[in-house]
Design a protein around this motif. Structure first.
Motif, PDB file in Angstrom:
ATOM      1  N   THR A 190       0.857  -1.185   0.000  1.00  0.00           N
ATOM      2  CA  THR A 190       0.000   0.000   0.000  1.00  0.00           C
ATOM      3  C   THR A 190       0.893   1.235   0.000  1.00  0.00           C
ATOM      4  OG1 THR A 190      -0.133   0.017   2.418  1.00  0.00           O
ATOM      5  CG2 THR A 190      -1.884  -1.137   1.209  1.00  0.00           C
ATOM      6  N   LEU A 191       0.467   2.246  -0.725  1.00  0.00           N
ATOM      7  CA  LEU A 191       1.226   3.492  -0.856  1.00  0.00           C
ATOM      8  C   LEU A 191       0.313   4.653  -0.503  1.00  0.00           C
ATOM      9  CD1 LEU A 191       3.785   5.066  -1.822  1.00  0.00           C
ATOM     10  CD2 LEU A 191       2.741   5.084  -4.104  1.00  0.00           C
ATOM     11  N   THR A 192       0.804   5.540   0.367  1.00  0.00           N
ATOM     12  CA  THR A 192       0.042   6.712   0.777  1.00  0.00           C
ATOM     13  C   THR A 192       0.918   7.948   0.624  1.00  0.00           C
ATOM     14  OG1 THR A 192      -1.141   5.373   2.412  1.00  0.00           O
ATOM     15  CG2 THR A 192      -1.323   7.761   2.615  1.00  0.00           C
ATOM     16  N   THR A 193       0.397   8.984  -0.026  1.00  0.00           N
ATOM     17  CA  THR A 193       1.147  10.226  -0.202  1.00  0.00           C
ATOM     18  C   THR A 193       0.296  11.417   0.232  1.00  0.00           C
ATOM     19  OG1 THR A 193       0.421  10.622  -2.477  1.00  0.00           O
ATOM     20  CG2 THR A 193       2.361   9.236  -2.180  1.00  0.00           C
ATOM     21  N   LYS A 194       0.976  12.472   0.667  1.00  0.00           N
ATOM     22  CA  LYS A 194       0.313  13.707   1.075  1.00  0.00           C
ATOM     23  C   LYS A 194       1.147  14.884   0.577  1.00  0.00           C
ATOM     24  CE  LYS A 194      -2.709  16.228   3.351  1.00  0.00           C
ATOM     25  NZ  LYS A 194      -4.125  16.319   2.924  1.00  0.00           N
ATOM     26  N   ASN A 195       0.592  15.602  -0.420  1.00  0.00           N
ATOM     27  CA  ASN A 195       1.285  16.742  -1.025  1.00  0.00           C
ATOM     28  C   ASN A 195       2.700  16.357  -1.467  1.00  0.00           C
ATOM     29  OD1 ASN A 195      -0.849  18.549  -0.723  1.00  0.00           O
ATOM     30  ND2 ASN A 195      -0.195  19.146   1.328  1.00  0.00           N
TER      31      ASN A 195
END
Length: 863
Positions: free
Chosen positions: A422-427
């Motif tokens: 799973t990959l999560t990005t923020k800005n």
């Protein structure tokens, strides 16, 4: 034919075979091959080969005179990222010798270039004399290696020519050097090259000892690798022996060392490599020391036949990321930090047991493709029991926004691992490129996303939800090649009518007829767009025409395992503009109306557009309403606002553009509504509409139905205004084609205004601007000024009025950080009147993220 040609070649070099004697009469022919269409070659037979322009392919053969002449010339060839600017192959043979020449010019592979390579020689009397030469851009020999090959006593005897040239220097070669090769025989006599202390020596005679040794003494690697222009691929001092054997056991013992190894000008360290083979084991030991690197690898491969095993241990005490950058093929730059860890590989080669870990310590790299910096502070990858574990593996961008990866990669099958990530990005910044960095897109892109990656390496799957940050600004350039492909689609469709009635073809599934080995990937994505992000679409890269839009949408993107991609959704524009150019001389901006849309319904490379944009022009309607003598139409000189509407419909790659004229609602009653009625009448006739739209966009004025009708009554002022407009409209196209090497801007302002004495005063000004770059873009000269053609100042100016403003800018350094500037500007002051300002200045330019960086020296020590 085959027998005839074989007999011809054996005339010069028999190769120990019985001379071929073809049956039949003598052969005599000529050929001249002309290829008019290369599609069969480049699209079917060799798809990796780019389309090319065929050159000369001709020849002549006469068996009675032993004559064979061949000529093959090709101007340019590009194959799978490699290319040459010209290729020549010539053969000239007669009863005495077979002569040949092969030449390649500007051989390129990625960023590596070799100016010229040629191979020339002759074959006669069972002997081949040949010479390989590499030339620089001044046609000077950089490398030259000559040799002769002759046949004697079932052996091929190879002799090197004396006076070998390596990296412009002459190396010594013994005159009695000889390498004899035959069935099970390798015999060497003084087969060596040397210059001062540098030596390459070949030693051995398998008739006495099966071992052959190649010895290196203080050999500088750059003497071999400078074949390539520009950056030296590798350098360092090579010492040691490399041994091999012709015996059935294949035993050998070799040890090589490279002191001061440098790859692409990046210091790697001192490398030592040991290889040996005894009985049924191959042993390896490698050490790398220096430049913050300490790495050891040792182990073996071997065992009884059919039961071979691996046993390798790699201890990465620390590995400088600069060394990793050197082997990244240019994909990363500015690498800093260390890689630490250990790795053990044991078991069968087909399925070894791998355990260990890799830790990235204070690592920072810049992706050259994305131009974005990424940081790994203290992140670890663990490998155990056929499982690669990523526990909150975090990557930060330059602003410390993060992308977090967690999950596992199963390596039970090393050729096809499986994913559960799973990959999560923020800005998170994924793109920060400038125009020209990439042919298809550039800009600044930051993403907010959640993604799940599953499947296997052969068939990966990705499900993601993607959004963008508010400061995203992406420009997409519509490729002209895609436009041509789209226009060609659907013209002719071939249908096999027999396939329906053929029972074999009816049962044959197309996907079963061929099997692709290419990796396939399934992607399912939801893309959320808001009116905080800016999307630019360059419709015409040549003129720079583009759409700049902001809007809202929820798009769905899907890609199947076969590579088919679909994009669906409706993008509703809330704000935007369309920039149109006329031969790079005139640029106009149209504001897009809210509610315009771009709709995707399949092909991501195309979309249906329904866009309405307008450009406001303030001008006089005199030419539209003028009747009779121009002196009776002074009431129509009033300047009013007019709207030029641009309607863009159809497909993105082949838009349909139409125009319309209008006025703001509060101005439609001007002149009793007569003017608005006139505009509606013009809108009904496309030819008249296009004429007026062209005049408003280019000249910012209307044109009369008969441009000469009002000139007779308007005196010199009307004639000047008319003639200037006519000359400009006639010459704009010619100017853009005939003026080379400068950037030219032209604009006309022609209007009438009230004078202090009463009545009106006509004024016409030509605004001219010219800029020129000199000395490799180091010096830029800019001139600008106004020419008064009509009005109270017409004809009274001097040369300085026409020169107007002058500006000079010189880049003192190649990167443009330090610049000198000089200027001469004309201004007007309410108290002092006309003023001329002259001066010079020093400009310092530097990019920085914090104020402290502005005063910090660069890493290389320069200011």
């Amino acid at each position: 034919m085959g027998e005839v040609l074989q007999a011809h070649f054996q005339r010069y070099f028999s190769n120990g075979k019985k001379e071929a004697k073809p049956d039949g009469p003598p052969q005599n022919f000529t050929f001249d091959l002309k290829i008019t269409n290369t599609d069969l070659i480049t699209e079917v037979l060799v798809p990796e080969l780019d389309p090319f322009t065929p050159g000369v392919i001709r020849g002549e053969f006469d068996s009675r005179d032993a004559k064979l002449d061949l000529e093959f010339r090709m101007p340019k060839l590009r194959y799978d990222g490699m290319g040459v600017d010209s290729l020549i192959f010539l053969v000239d043979s007669d009863s005495s010798a077979f002569r040949y020449l092969a030449k390649l010019k500007n051989v390129k592979a990625d960023t590596l270039t070799v100016h010229e390579v040629n191979l020339v020689g002759a074959i006669a009397d069972d002997s081949i004399k040949t010479s390989l030469n590499i030339l620089d851009s001044l046609e000077e020999k950089k490398y030259s290696v000559g040799a002769s090959i002759a046949r004697a006593d079932q052996l091929m005897n190879i002799r090197l020519d004396t006076g070998m040239i390596l990296n412009y220097s002459t190396w010594n070669v013994p005159g009695d050097n000889l390498l004899s090769v035959g069935s099970g025989v390798v015999a060497v006599n003084h087969f060596e090259i040397m210059k001062n202390k540098q030596k390459v020596i070949m030693i051995g005679d398998t008739r006495k000892d099966p071992a052959i040794t190649i010895r290196f003494e203080e050999l500088e690697l750059s003497n071999l690798t400078r074949v390539i222009q520009g950056v030296v691929p590798a350098s360092g001092e090579l010492n040691g022996d490399f041994k091999f054997t012709t015996a059935a056991s294949g035993e050998f013992n070799s040890k090589l060392s490279i002191a001061g190894l440098t790859i692409l000008q990046i210091p790697i360290g001192d490398l030592t490599l040991g290889l040996d083979h005894s009985q049924d084991r191959y042993n390896v030991a490698m050490n790398l020391r220096g430049n913050r690197t300490n790495l050891d690898t040792k182990g073996y491969y071997g065992g009884p036949k059919g039961s071979e095993v691996l046993d390798l241990v790699a201890d990465i005490h620390q590995l400088n990321m600069e060394a990793v950058q050197a082997f990244s093929m240019g994909q990363i730059t500015n690498a800093t930090g260390l890689l630490k860890g250990s790795m053990t590989v044991k078991g069968k080669p087909t399925h070894p047991d791998v355990t260990g870990n890799l830790t990235f310590s204070e690592v920072s790299v810049v992706s050259t493709f994305l131009n974005s910096q990424y940081q790994l502070k203290n992140e670890t990858i663990s490998i155990k029991n056929d499982n690669i574990s990523l526990n909150n593996f975090t990557i930060a961008d330059a602003n410390n926004n993060t992308a977090q990866l967690k999950g596992n990669v199963k390596i039970t099958n090393y050729t096809n691992p499986t994913f559960d990530l799973t990959l999560t990005t923020k800005n998170f910044q994924v793109l920060d490129t400038r125009e020209g960095d990439n042919e298809l897109f550039y800009g600044k892109v930051k993403i907010n996303s959640t993604a799940r990656i599953s499947g296997s390496a052969d068939e990966p799957k990705a499900e993601l939800k993607l959004g963008f940050s508010e400061d995203t600004n992406l420009t997409y350039i519509v490729p002209t090649s895609e436009k041509g492909v789209l226009e060609a689609k659907g013209i002719v469709t071939f249908v096999d009518k027999d396939a329906e009635g053929d029972p074999f073809l009816a049962k044959l599934a197309q996907e079963d007829s061929t099997r692709s080995t290419a990796t396939s990937m399934e992607v399912s994505a939801v893309i959320e767009l808001t009116d905080k992000e800016i999307l630019n679409i360059v419709v015409d890269p040549i003129t720079g025409d583009k759409l700049t839009v902001q809007g809202n949408s929820s798009l769905t993107f899907d890609m199947t395992a076969t590579g088919n991609m679909t994009l669906s959704g409706r993008y509703e524009i809330t704000k935007g503009s369309s920039n149109l150019s006329f031969y790079n001389l005139v640029k106009r901006k149209f504001d897009i109306e809210k509610g315009s849309t771009i709709t995707w319904s399949g092909d991501p490379m195309n979309a249906a557009m329904d866009i309405r944009a307008s450009n406001l022009v303030e001008t006089s309607p005199l030419e539209l309403l003028m009747v009779g003598d121009a002196t009776t139409n002074t009431n129509f000189n009033q300047r009013l606002p007019f709207l030029v509407f641009l309607n863009i419909k159809g497909q993105l790659l082949s838009p349909q553009i139409s125009f319309a004229l209008d006025m703001p609602a509060d101005k439609r009653n001007a002149f009793g509504g007569m003017l608005y009625s006139k505009l509606q009448d013009i809108n009904s006739r496309e030819s008249d509409l296009n004429k007026q739209v062209f005049a408003l966009i280019i000249l910012k004025r209307f044109v009369a139905d008969n441009p000469l009708a009002g000139s007779s009554g308007g005196g010199a002022s009307g004639a000047a205004r008319t003639s200037v407009s006519r000359i400009l409209s006639d010459q704009l196209n010619k100017l853009s084609q005939n003026i080379k090497g400068v950037q030219l801007s032209v604009d006309i302002k022609s209007y009438e205004q009230a004078s202090l004495e009463g009545g009106t005063q006509a004024t016409t000004k030509a605004q001219l601007g010219v800029s020129k770059s000199l000395f490799g873009n180091r010096l830029v000269v800019k001139l600008a000024g106004n020419v008064d053609i009509e009005g109270e100042n017409a004809g009274s100016g001097n040369v300085s009025d026409y020169i107007g403003d002058l500006a000079l800018e010189y880049k003192m350094t190649e990167d443009g950080r330090f610049r000198l500037t000089g200027f001469r500007n004309s201004n007007y002051d309410m108290i002092d009147g006309e003023l001329t300002e002259t001066g010079a200045g020093l400009i310092y330019i530097k990019d920085y993220n914090t104020l402290r960086e502005l005063f910090k020296a660069n890493e290389n020590g320069t200011p």
